[in-house]
Enzyme design. Structure first.
Site, PDB file in Angstrom:
ATOM      1  N   LYS A  21       5.780  -4.891  -3.369  1.00 16.37           N
ATOM      2  CA  LYS A  21       7.225  -4.791  -3.188  1.00 16.37           C
ATOM      3  C   LYS A  21       7.630  -4.899  -1.720  1.00 16.37           C
ATOM      4  CE  LYS A  21      11.396  -4.061  -4.568  1.00 16.37           C
ATOM      5  NZ  LYS A  21      12.025  -5.270  -5.130  1.00 16.37           N
ATOM      6  N   TRP A  41      -2.632  -2.959  -1.694  1.00 20.26           N
ATOM      7  CA  TRP A  41      -2.365  -4.393  -1.721  1.00 20.26           C
ATOM      8  C   TRP A  41      -3.277  -4.972  -0.647  1.00 20.26           C
ATOM      9  CZ3 TRP A  41      -0.489  -8.211   1.627  1.00 20.26           C
ATOM     10  CH2 TRP A  41      -0.059  -9.402   1.020  1.00 20.26           C
ATOM     11  N   LYS A  93      12.307 -16.486  -8.545  1.00 17.11           N
ATOM     12  CA  LYS A  93      12.141 -15.454  -9.586  1.00 17.11           C
ATOM     13  C   LYS A  93      11.132 -15.927 -10.622  1.00 17.11           C
ATOM     14  CE  LYS A  93      13.365 -12.731  -8.078  1.00 17.11           C
ATOM     15  NZ  LYS A  93      14.034 -12.455  -6.868  1.00 17.11           N
ATOM     16  N   GLU A 150      16.741 -19.190  -5.493  1.00 17.04           N
ATOM     17  CA  GLU A 150      16.443 -17.840  -5.997  1.00 17.04           C
ATOM     18  C   GLU A 150      15.930 -17.904  -7.437  1.00 17.04           C
ATOM     19  OE1 GLU A 150      15.895 -15.118  -4.764  1.00 17.04           O
ATOM     20  OE2 GLU A 150      16.277 -13.596  -6.271  1.00 17.04           O
ATOM     21  N   CYS A 162       0.842  -1.196   0.000  1.00 17.60           N
ATOM     22  CA  CYS A 162       0.000   0.000   0.000  1.00 17.60           C
ATOM     23  C   CYS A 162       0.881   1.252   0.000  1.00 17.60           C
ATOM     24  CB  CYS A 162      -0.950   0.099   1.180  1.00 17.60           C
ATOM     25  SG  CYS A 162      -2.139  -1.216   1.233  1.00 17.60           S
ATOM     26  N   GLU A 212       7.386 -16.183  -9.248  1.00 15.65           N
ATOM     27  CA  GLU A 212       6.690 -14.958  -8.864  1.00 15.65           C
ATOM     28  C   GLU A 212       6.311 -14.080 -10.056  1.00 15.65           C
ATOM     29  OE1 GLU A 212       8.824 -12.256  -6.283  1.00 15.65           O
ATOM     30  OE2 GLU A 212      10.719 -12.781  -7.212  1.00 15.65           O
ATOM     31  N   ARG A 268       4.255  -0.647  -4.452  1.00 18.59           N
ATOM     32  CA  ARG A 268       3.869  -1.043  -3.094  1.00 18.59           C
ATOM     33  C   ARG A 268       2.526  -1.778  -3.058  1.00 18.59           C
ATOM     34  NH1 ARG A 268       6.819   1.575   0.803  1.00 18.59           N
ATOM     35  NH2 ARG A 268       5.200   1.161   2.337  1.00 18.59           N
ATOM     36  N   HIS A 286      16.287 -37.984  -3.000  1.00 18.30           N
ATOM     37  CA  HIS A 286      15.570 -38.503  -1.828  1.00 18.30           C
ATOM     38  C   HIS A 286      14.072 -38.204  -1.908  1.00 18.30           C
ATOM     39  CE1 HIS A 286      19.293 -39.651   0.114  1.00 18.30           C
ATOM     40  NE2 HIS A 286      19.803 -38.474  -0.259  1.00 18.30           N
ATOM     41  N   ASN A 304      -1.981   2.400   5.424  1.00 22.02           N
ATOM     42  CA  ASN A 304      -1.073   1.305   5.121  1.00 22.02           C
ATOM     43  C   ASN A 304      -0.785   0.586   6.433  1.00 22.02           C
ATOM     44  OD1 ASN A 304       2.501   1.181   4.439  1.00 22.02           O
ATOM     45  ND2 ASN A 304       1.004  -0.413   4.263  1.00 22.02           N
ATOM     46  N   GLY A 305      -1.082  -0.717   6.484  1.00 13.56           N
ATOM     47  CA  GLY A 305      -0.830  -1.471   7.715  1.00 13.56           C
ATOM     48  C   GLY A 305      -2.018  -2.344   8.034  1.00 13.56           C
TER      49      GLY A 305
HETATM   50  C1  F6R Z   1      11.284 -11.683  -4.309  1.00 13.68           C
HETATM   51  C2  F6R Z   1      11.177 -10.613  -3.337  1.00 13.68           C
HETATM   52  C3  F6R Z   1      10.709 -10.960  -1.971  1.00 13.68           C
HETATM   53  C4  F6R Z   1      11.476 -10.124  -0.937  1.00 13.68           C
HETATM   54  C5  F6R Z   1      10.888 -10.370   0.462  1.00 13.68           C
HETATM   55  C6  F6R Z   1      11.667  -9.608   1.521  1.00 13.68           C
HETATM   56  O1  F6R Z   1      11.740 -11.198  -5.534  1.00 13.68           O
HETATM   57  O2  F6R Z   1      11.444  -9.480  -3.624  1.00 13.68           O
HETATM   58  O3  F6R Z   1      10.822 -12.313  -1.707  1.00 13.68           O
HETATM   59  O4  F6R Z   1      12.814 -10.488  -0.978  1.00 13.68           O
HETATM   60  O5  F6R Z   1       9.556  -9.949   0.491  1.00 13.68           O
HETATM   61  O6  F6R Z   1      11.692  -8.257   1.236  1.00 13.68           O
HETATM   62  P1  F6R Z   1      12.770  -7.304   1.883  1.00 13.68           P
HETATM   63  O7  F6R Z   1      14.085  -7.684   1.340  1.00 13.68           O
HETATM   64  O8  F6R Z   1      12.339  -5.927   1.480  1.00 13.68           O
HETATM   65  O9  F6R Z   1      12.688  -7.523   3.368  1.00 13.68           O
END
Ligand code: F6R
Length: 607
Positions: A602, A74, A484, A480, A2, A487, A27, A503, A100-101
């Site tokens: 984000k 969000w 990627k 990772e 948000c 998502e 956000r 396993h 936001n929250g």
């Molecule tokens: C994946 C991604 C998320 C963040 C996670 C933690 O691409 O961006 O998995 O890594 O939400 O976010 P931060 O690093 O901001 O605490």
């Protein structure tokens, strides 16, 4: 999670709010709205869908007025619908609020407010706040807000306007981030700095439990008891070059392409001759030398960086290191003794789970080192010491450049600890530094091959499942790569430690499942080749990330992406780059919204 903006001045609020929301849409982007005081009346325009839907609505039905608040959402409480979109108003439309929250006690409050004849329109937790303000209002805007926040449990950043006070707006912060921007005859509220680029450079960071009452020419600050407080103005130097897409179609691609420069600038900043510099670190060497155990806690991609951190810290400094997912760490009552350092890794510095982990450690009187990309964030401010990863603003929801910056920062910090702990010889440190210095050029070689990876994506973009395998330093790379891909392309994908694959998970293999294997040169290369053969002999379709010059790997693979050679421990920094690009192009070919994947935001500021 948000985004909030607020404006008061002499410009049309509508356009300033839209510009700010555009900058904050990373956000959250499932709905958006604005509330503007037009000729004494609060007018709300809001809609489910991306910001462009609101933009269209405002084009057809503009709102005049020079004071207003805006929101990009969000969803947490209540689905992403128009009625649940912010702003929300009270029964008589005298107040409008964006939030936001999360309000944890909203259900109880809502029940009581309904008994008192308040009529609710949405399913959100936010709406209780504006009805409470209505109930608490006694002619004084600030007092009604002070009373209201004392009734709320949870985290909240709020911007509020009122028809009763058409020349002021109120900003509130508890938990969720909020800043106030100072202009000339105009002032602003925003969740984050990018919203204010080109609008002002002068800002105030609201701290926890602070309120700002903002008019065109004045900003007054108060604590939650309503007592006036003084705050220091800060100057920000962020430019629109950092928050614009430049020539790229997406932020994600721009941020992948920036990685060589980011690593080069971290090296410039942190290495001088043979010295590794952490001179702004708020811990002295007498403290650092006594650290007996490290617990890294983080979420998502930052957790993957933490997994690599364990290799670096244990390898270089010989300090026992554990890596925890923040949302688990926080609730398992971890055993932590006095010589433990807790490390909180977070790009945004606002991830609620990681903040909770940090506070858990501090409640046990344990020191916390934050590793952040936002030095004004909650984690940066609440940590006892902070490492700035210096990646610049990351706007694409899928983290790329921040991951690499976290890994490089952890690598250098671990070398630094290795030196302090006398666990490394100076010549070893020099060798590692020299190899690191070659990394930016090598990343550049990989990103320059992006067309080749795009062609590979063309062949694989319609698969339903992917598996990523890596061992040792590169099992976090496999994790990772899988994150990627899933998502941004919505393809189911999972990363495994290659040795563990037999396993159980190997049962998943058939000719339809591409298996991305990270098999660059290093200590366990032969073991990895054996694991690849296990998959190949079960008809797996194999894509290998291999070191340039490795011809034999072609025998076991359907496709090979070559990366430059480096030392084993630095290979994850190179190997993740083709995986970022592969995910990007696969998502693009599937028609996905790469920078704003569905269901995500984000910065995850709720638990
Ligand atoms: C994946 C991604 C998320 C963040 C996670 C933690 O691409 O961006 O998995 O890594 O939400 O976010 P931060 O690093 O901001 O605490």
């Amino acid at each position: 999670m948000c985004g909030i903006v607020g404006y008061i001045g002499d410009k049309p609020a509508e356009s300033v709010l839209l510009v700010g929301l555009e900058r904050l849409k990373y956000r959250g982007y499932d709905s958006a709205g604005v509330a503007i005081i037009d000729d004494g009346d609060i007018i709300i325009r809001k809609s489910a869908g991306k910001l462009r839907v609101l933009d269209e609505i405002l084009k057809e039905n503009p709102v005049n007025g020079t004071i207003g608040i805006g929101h990009t959402r969000w969803a947490t409480h209540g689905g992403p619908s128009t009625v649940n979109a912010h702003p929300h108003n009270d029964c008589k439309n005298k107040f409008a609020i964006v939030h936001n929250g999360i309000i944890e006690n909203y259900a109880l409050l809502k029940e009581r407010l309904i008994q008192n004849s308040h009529i609710f329109k949405s399913e959100t937790d936010t709406e209780v706040i504006v009805h409470l303000i209505e109930e608490n209002y006694n002619g004084n805007f600030l007092e009604s807000v002070v009373k209201t926040v004392s009734q709320l449990d949870g985290s909240f950043a709020l911007a509020i306007i009122s028809e009763y006070h058409p020349s002021s707006m109120v900003a509130v912060r508890k938990g969720s981030p909020l800043i106030v921007g100072k202009g000339d005859g105009e002032n602003f509220i925003a969740s984050d700095i990018p919203a204010l680029v080109n609008l002002t450079k002068r800002i105030y960071y609201l701290d926890d439990k602070e309120i700002a009452v903002i008019t065109r020419d004045d900003i007054q600050f108060y604590d939650f008891s309503g007592k006036e407080i003084k705050k220091e103005e800060k100057n920000i130097s962020i430019t629109d070059k950092l928050v614009d897409k430049s020539e790229y179609e997406h932020y994600m691609l721009k941020e992948i392409m920036e990685q060589p420069d980011i690593v080069a600038s971290i090296i410039r900043e942190r290495i001088s001759g043979e010295e590794i510099l952490f001179n702004k670190l708020n811990f002295d060497n007498n403290y650092l030398v006594k650290i007996g155990r490290i617990i890294i806690q983080a979420a998502g991609t930052s957790w993957h960086a933490g997994l690599l951190g364990k290799f670096f810290i244990e390898g270089f400094a010989r300090i026992h290191t554990e890596v925890d997912i923040s949302s688990e760490f926080r609730y398992r009552n971890p055993v932590i003794e006095g010589d433990t350092l807790v490390v909180a890794i977070s790009q945004s510095g606002e991830t609620a789970d990681t903040i909770a982990g940090l506070r858990e450690a501090k409640s046990k009187f344990i020191k916390v080192l934050g590793i952040c990309n936002n030095m004004a964030s909650t984690i940066a401010r609440e940590s006892d010491a902070v490492i700035d990863i210096m990646a610049g603003p990351e706007i694409g929801v899928a983290s790329t450049k921040a991951y690499i910056a976290q890994v490089v920062s952890l690598f250098l910090f671990s070398l630094y600890m290795g030196k302090i702990k006398w666990a490394l010889q100076p010549e070893d440190i020099n060798m590692y530094i020299n190899e690191l210095k070659k990394i930016p050029e090598k990343i550049k070689e990989i990103v320059d091959k992006k067309d080749e990876i795009e062609r590979l994506a063309e062949q694989y973009y319609n698969r339903n499942n992917f598996i990523f395998l890596g061992r040792s330093y590169n099992y976090p790379t496999a994790f990772e790569g899988a994150l990627k891909l899933k998502e941004i392309s919505y393809i189911h994908s999972t990363g495994y430690q290659a040795g563990e694959f037999k396993h159980g998970p190997i049962a998943l293999i058939d000719e339809n499942v591409p298996v991305v294997c990270i098999a660059t040169q290093g200590e366990i290369y032969n073991k990895m080749v054996s694991n690849i053969q296990e998959v190949k002999s079960r008809d797996g379709n194999i894509i290998v990330i291999a070191t340039e010059g490795d011809k034999q790997i072609q025998k076991f693979s359907d496709k090979v992406i070559y990366v430059p050679n480096t030392i084993d421990i630095l290979s994850p920094i190179l190997n993740v780059v083709p995986l970022q690009l592969l995910s990007y192009y696969i998502a693009l070919k599937r028609g996905c919204d790469v920078d704003q994947p569905r269901n995500l935001a984000k910065s995850v500021t709720v638990e």
